[in-house]
Design a protein around this motif. Structure first.
Motif, PDB file in Angstrom:
ATOM      1  N   ALA A 198      30.777 -36.932   3.681  1.00 33.85           N
ATOM      2  CA  ALA A 198      30.568 -37.807   4.888  1.00 33.85           C
ATOM      3  C   ALA A 198      32.330 -38.578   4.902  1.00 33.85           C
ATOM      4  CB  ALA A 198      29.787 -39.034   5.076  1.00 33.85           C
ATOM      5  N   VAL A 199      32.493 -38.822   3.573  1.00 36.17           N
ATOM      6  CA  VAL A 199      33.639 -39.595   3.602  1.00 36.17           C
ATOM      7  C   VAL A 199      35.103 -38.483   3.753  1.00 36.17           C
ATOM      8  CG1 VAL A 199      35.536 -41.126   1.921  1.00 36.17           C
ATOM      9  CG2 VAL A 199      32.944 -41.152   2.076  1.00 36.17           C
ATOM     10  N   LEU A 200      34.845 -37.298   3.125  1.00 39.91           N
ATOM     11  CA  LEU A 200      35.747 -36.351   3.306  1.00 39.91           C
ATOM     12  C   LEU A 200      36.010 -35.893   5.021  1.00 39.91           C
ATOM     13  CD1 LEU A 200      35.124 -33.923   0.125  1.00 39.91           C
ATOM     14  CD2 LEU A 200      37.339 -35.251   0.516  1.00 39.91           C
ATOM     15  N   ALA A 201      34.772 -35.868   5.493  1.00 39.36           N
ATOM     16  CA  ALA A 201      34.842 -35.379   6.896  1.00 39.36           C
ATOM     17  C   ALA A 201      35.587 -36.678   7.687  1.00 39.36           C
ATOM     18  CB  ALA A 201      33.393 -35.281   7.551  1.00 39.36           C
ATOM     19  N   ALA A 202      35.372 -37.609   7.357  1.00 40.07           N
ATOM     20  CA  ALA A 202      35.939 -38.721   8.345  1.00 40.07           C
ATOM     21  C   ALA A 202      37.387 -38.781   7.900  1.00 40.07           C
ATOM     22  CB  ALA A 202      35.217 -40.351   7.726  1.00 40.07           C
ATOM     23  N   MET A 203      38.044 -38.600   6.852  1.00 38.10           N
ATOM     24  CA  MET A 203      39.407 -38.463   6.391  1.00 38.10           C
ATOM     25  C   MET A 203      39.808 -37.243   7.379  1.00 38.10           C
ATOM     26  SD  MET A 203      39.764 -39.794   2.653  1.00 38.10           S
ATOM     27  CE  MET A 203      38.804 -38.570   1.702  1.00 38.10           C
ATOM     28  N   ALA A 204      39.106 -36.203   7.116  1.00 31.89           N
ATOM     29  CA  ALA A 204      39.784 -34.953   7.776  1.00 31.89           C
ATOM     30  C   ALA A 204      40.018 -35.301   9.252  1.00 31.89           C
ATOM     31  CB  ALA A 204      38.816 -33.667   7.629  1.00 31.89           C
ATOM     32  N   ARG A 205      39.229 -36.106   9.894  1.00 30.90           N
ATOM     33  CA  ARG A 205      39.365 -36.520  11.365  1.00 30.90           C
ATOM     34  C   ARG A 205      40.034 -37.698  11.580  1.00 30.90           C
ATOM     35  NH1 ARG A 205      34.329 -36.441  15.653  1.00 30.90           N
ATOM     36  NH2 ARG A 205      34.137 -38.638  14.612  1.00 30.90           N
ATOM     37  N   ALA A 206      40.609 -38.480  10.646  1.00 34.00           N
ATOM     38  CA  ALA A 206      41.125 -39.660  10.753  1.00 34.00           C
ATOM     39  C   ALA A 206      42.506 -39.436  11.236  1.00 34.00           C
ATOM     40  CB  ALA A 206      41.365 -40.249   9.527  1.00 34.00           C
ATOM     41  N   GLU A 207      42.978 -40.691  11.958  1.00 33.60           N
ATOM     42  CA  GLU A 207      44.207 -40.795  12.388  1.00 33.60           C
ATOM     43  C   GLU A 207      45.405 -40.600  11.113  1.00 33.60           C
ATOM     44  OE1 GLU A 207      48.054 -41.839  13.905  1.00 33.60           O
ATOM     45  OE2 GLU A 207      47.179 -43.203  12.586  1.00 33.60           O
ATOM     46  N   ALA A 297      43.446 -36.487  -0.528  1.00 28.83           N
ATOM     47  CA  ALA A 297      43.182 -35.996  -1.797  1.00 28.83           C
ATOM     48  C   ALA A 297      43.273 -37.196  -2.770  1.00 28.83           C
ATOM     49  CB  ALA A 297      44.051 -34.998  -2.274  1.00 28.83           C
ATOM     50  N   ASN A 298      44.120 -37.994  -2.481  1.00 27.83           N
ATOM     51  CA  ASN A 298      44.308 -39.424  -3.420  1.00 27.83           C
ATOM     52  C   ASN A 298      43.168 -40.358  -2.994  1.00 27.83           C
ATOM     53  OD1 ASN A 298      46.795 -38.856  -5.448  1.00 27.83           O
ATOM     54  ND2 ASN A 298      47.477 -38.212  -3.301  1.00 27.83           N
ATOM     55  N   LEU A 299      42.915 -40.520  -1.975  1.00 28.64           N
ATOM     56  CA  LEU A 299      41.995 -41.422  -1.206  1.00 28.64           C
ATOM     57  C   LEU A 299      40.568 -40.950  -1.853  1.00 28.64           C
ATOM     58  CD1 LEU A 299      43.095 -42.427   2.042  1.00 28.64           C
ATOM     59  CD2 LEU A 299      42.926 -44.030  -0.133  1.00 28.64           C
ATOM     60  N   ASP A 300      40.109 -39.734  -2.029  1.00 25.88           N
ATOM     61  CA  ASP A 300      39.152 -39.027  -2.316  1.00 25.88           C
ATOM     62  C   ASP A 300      38.638 -39.572  -3.950  1.00 25.88           C
ATOM     63  OD1 ASP A 300      36.843 -37.295  -2.692  1.00 25.88           O
ATOM     64  OD2 ASP A 300      37.939 -35.657  -3.655  1.00 25.88           O
ATOM     65  N   ILE A 301      39.901 -39.705  -4.788  1.00 24.43           N
ATOM     66  CA  ILE A 301      39.797 -39.879  -6.147  1.00 24.43           C
ATOM     67  C   ILE A 301      39.439 -41.455  -6.187  1.00 24.43           C
ATOM     68  CG2 ILE A 301      40.792 -40.308  -8.332  1.00 24.43           C
ATOM     69  CD1 ILE A 301      42.382 -37.836  -7.750  1.00 24.43           C
ATOM     70  N   LEU A 312      37.169 -50.186  -0.192  1.00 26.07           N
ATOM     71  CA  LEU A 312      37.822 -48.893   0.183  1.00 26.07           C
ATOM     72  C   LEU A 312      36.830 -47.887   1.005  1.00 26.07           C
ATOM     73  CD1 LEU A 312      40.206 -47.116   0.361  1.00 26.07           C
ATOM     74  CD2 LEU A 312      39.453 -46.254  -1.951  1.00 26.07           C
ATOM     75  N   GLU A 313      35.718 -47.765   0.404  1.00 26.03           N
ATOM     76  CA  GLU A 313      34.822 -46.890   1.197  1.00 26.03           C
ATOM     77  C   GLU A 313      34.394 -47.482   2.825  1.00 26.03           C
ATOM     78  OE1 GLU A 313      30.999 -44.369   0.150  1.00 26.03           O
ATOM     79  OE2 GLU A 313      30.325 -46.502   0.205  1.00 26.03           O
ATOM     80  N   GLN A 314      34.157 -48.720   2.638  1.00 26.88           N
ATOM     81  CA  GLN A 314      33.967 -49.303   4.115  1.00 26.88           C
ATOM     82  C   GLN A 314      35.311 -48.976   5.109  1.00 26.88           C
ATOM     83  OE1 GLN A 314      32.934 -53.198   4.048  1.00 26.88           O
ATOM     84  NE2 GLN A 314      32.524 -53.390   6.548  1.00 26.88           N
ATOM     85  N   LEU A 315      36.402 -49.028   4.567  1.00 27.36           N
ATOM     86  CA  LEU A 315      37.590 -48.938   5.326  1.00 27.36           C
ATOM     87  C   LEU A 315      37.737 -47.460   5.728  1.00 27.36           C
ATOM     88  CD1 LEU A 315      40.172 -50.943   3.329  1.00 27.36           C
ATOM     89  CD2 LEU A 315      39.439 -51.570   5.537  1.00 27.36           C
ATOM     90  N   LEU A 316      37.522 -46.385   4.650  1.00 27.24           N
ATOM     91  CA  LEU A 316      37.390 -45.212   5.173  1.00 27.24           C
ATOM     92  C   LEU A 316      36.568 -44.849   6.189  1.00 27.24           C
ATOM     93  CD1 LEU A 316      38.007 -43.652   1.481  1.00 27.24           C
ATOM     94  CD2 LEU A 316      39.637 -43.544   3.476  1.00 27.24           C
ATOM     95  N   LEU A 317      35.425 -45.214   6.151  1.00 29.01           N
ATOM     96  CA  LEU A 317      34.248 -44.640   7.032  1.00 29.01           C
ATOM     97  C   LEU A 317      34.561 -45.433   8.577  1.00 29.01           C
ATOM     98  CD1 LEU A 317      31.330 -44.553   4.650  1.00 29.01           C
ATOM     99  CD2 LEU A 317      32.337 -42.749   5.599  1.00 29.01           C
ATOM    100  N   LEU A 318      34.981 -46.664   8.565  1.00 24.57           N
ATOM    101  CA  LEU A 318      34.999 -47.319   9.777  1.00 24.57           C
ATOM    102  C   LEU A 318      36.286 -47.611  10.334  1.00 24.57           C
ATOM    103  CD1 LEU A 318      32.147 -50.013   8.666  1.00 24.57           C
ATOM    104  CD2 LEU A 318      31.795 -47.805   9.721  1.00 24.57           C
TER     105      LEU A 318
END
Length: 373
Positions: A198-207, A297-301, A312-318
């Motif tokens: 879910a986090v990777l998908a959110a980042m792939a579609r992020a601004e 990739a760096n935010l995934d780690i 961080l996780e909340q910022l990435l998802l929301l």
């Protein structure tokens, strides 16, 4: 948060929309065709596809033209277009190792397995403005004077740098035996705590800009989580798109799509971590968008190491979806007459109470939705 529709001023709104169309469609410059936009503004088209979550170059180019170069607005148009399309099939999982490489660099290792393919890049070019007078001659060279036709299949599908680290037993093995269904954020919003998919998908579609800014914030360590980063490998290439045949049930290749893939190396140094090994972060997005893939990739780690202990996780998802954040910002331009009038009346009531020597009136609870009539 809900908002009621704006009323009044319909003629002005229609006139404003008509002005946009007339200025756009009757500009003094010639109308740019879809093919011209795809060829000349390829990085902008790729960015729009990635942020919209729809891989279709001609449609993304049309959205970019209609938005007059505003990538966020173009992504909004493309995502709205995607919502009208039927979901005919679900593609088969694809192994990134099948990628036909167009560009590949390994900054972490001088002589990796396979070549370093610089490809089409301005990384090593001085940022000097060029104003060409005529049409440049076509050039078939892609690296060190070697034409793309002379590249062998092995050079176009080189061995991964991560495989070398695994062979040297320097990689913290994170692969699992199970294969859970990935989280589809287009159908079910992700909320913390969330799966890695879910986090990777959110980042792939992020601004893209929001993701890079969040990555830069993470490496500066304002939350106390400082971590060293090294870019292991970066690739741009084509992957096959396969679906199952409706009659035979066998996978059938129906096309291909371009992606950018990045693998980042993290030096594990935590008290509960294996300090004799490295960890790998992964990023993959539509088109050619290297900044986004590297930041991803760096935010995934960083998220796997520190996401649950900090914000961080909340910022990435929301917060990094451009349509969410940009849409909320854009709504501020809508009428908020009633909201502001209530604020003015509250201030006047507090002033009147102060002048009369009375206690200020208690603030009422905010309504669930705001009226913007």
């Amino acid at each position: 948060m809900g908002y009621s529709g704006a009323r009044g001023g319909l003629e002005a709104i229609l006139a404003a929309e008509d002005l946009v169309r007339r200025k756009r469609d009757h500009a003094p410059a010639p109308w740019s065709s879809t093919e011209q936009i795809t060829a000349r503004f390829r990085l902008a088209v790729d960015r729009v596809m990635g942020e919209a979550g729809l891989y279709d170059e001609p449609t993304a180019a049309d959205a970019f033209r209609q938005a007059e170069g505003d990538t966020l607005e173009a992504s909004h148009l493309l995502r709205a277009q995607r919502s009208t399309l039927p979901r005919l099939a679900v593609s088969e999982p694809v192994d990134p190792g099948e990628m036909t490489v167009i560009r590949r660099i390994v900054p972490a290792f001088r002589e990796p397995d396979g070549p370093q393919l610089l490809g089409r890049t301005s990384d090593y070019t001085g940022r000097l403005l060029e104003r060409p007078d005529g049409r440049p001659e076509p050039d078939q060279e892609d690296h060190a004077g070697t034409s793309s036709a002379e590249r062998t299949e092995e050079q176009r599908s080189p061995r991964r740098f991560m495989d070398l680290l695994r062979k040297m037993e320097l990689l913290a093995e994170g692969r699992t035996t199970d294969d859970p269904e990935p989280h589809d954020i287009t159908r079910k919003p992700a909320r913390p705590p969330a799966d890695r998919s879910a986090v990777l998908a959110a980042m792939a579609r992020a601004e893209s800009g929001a993701l890079v800014a969040l990555w830069y914030r993470s490496i500066l360590g304002p939350d106390g989580d400082v971590h060293e980063i090294t870019l292991g490998e970066l690739r741009h290439g084509r992957l096959p798109l396969r679906v199952r045949h409706p009659h035979t049930g066998n996978p059938v290749a129906v096309g291909e799509f371009r992606v950018t893939e990045a693998e980042a190396i993290e030096d594990l140094d935590g008290a509960d971590e294996d300090r004799t090994r490295f960890d790998i972060g992964y990023g993959l997005c539509f088109g050619h968008n290297e900044r986004k893939a590297i930041a991803m990739a760096n935010l995934d780690i960083a998220n796997r190491r520190f996401g649950r202990s900090g914000p961080l996780e909340q910022l990435l998802l929301l917060t990094i979806d451009g349509l969410d954040s940009g849409g909320f910002l854009e709504h501020l331009k809508l009428p908020h007459y009633v909201t502001f009038r209530s604020m003015v009346e509250r201030k006047q009531a507090m002033r009147a109470a102060a002048e009369a020597g009375e206690d200020p009136p208690a603030r009422a609870a905010e309504p669930a939705g705001k009226d913007c009539r």
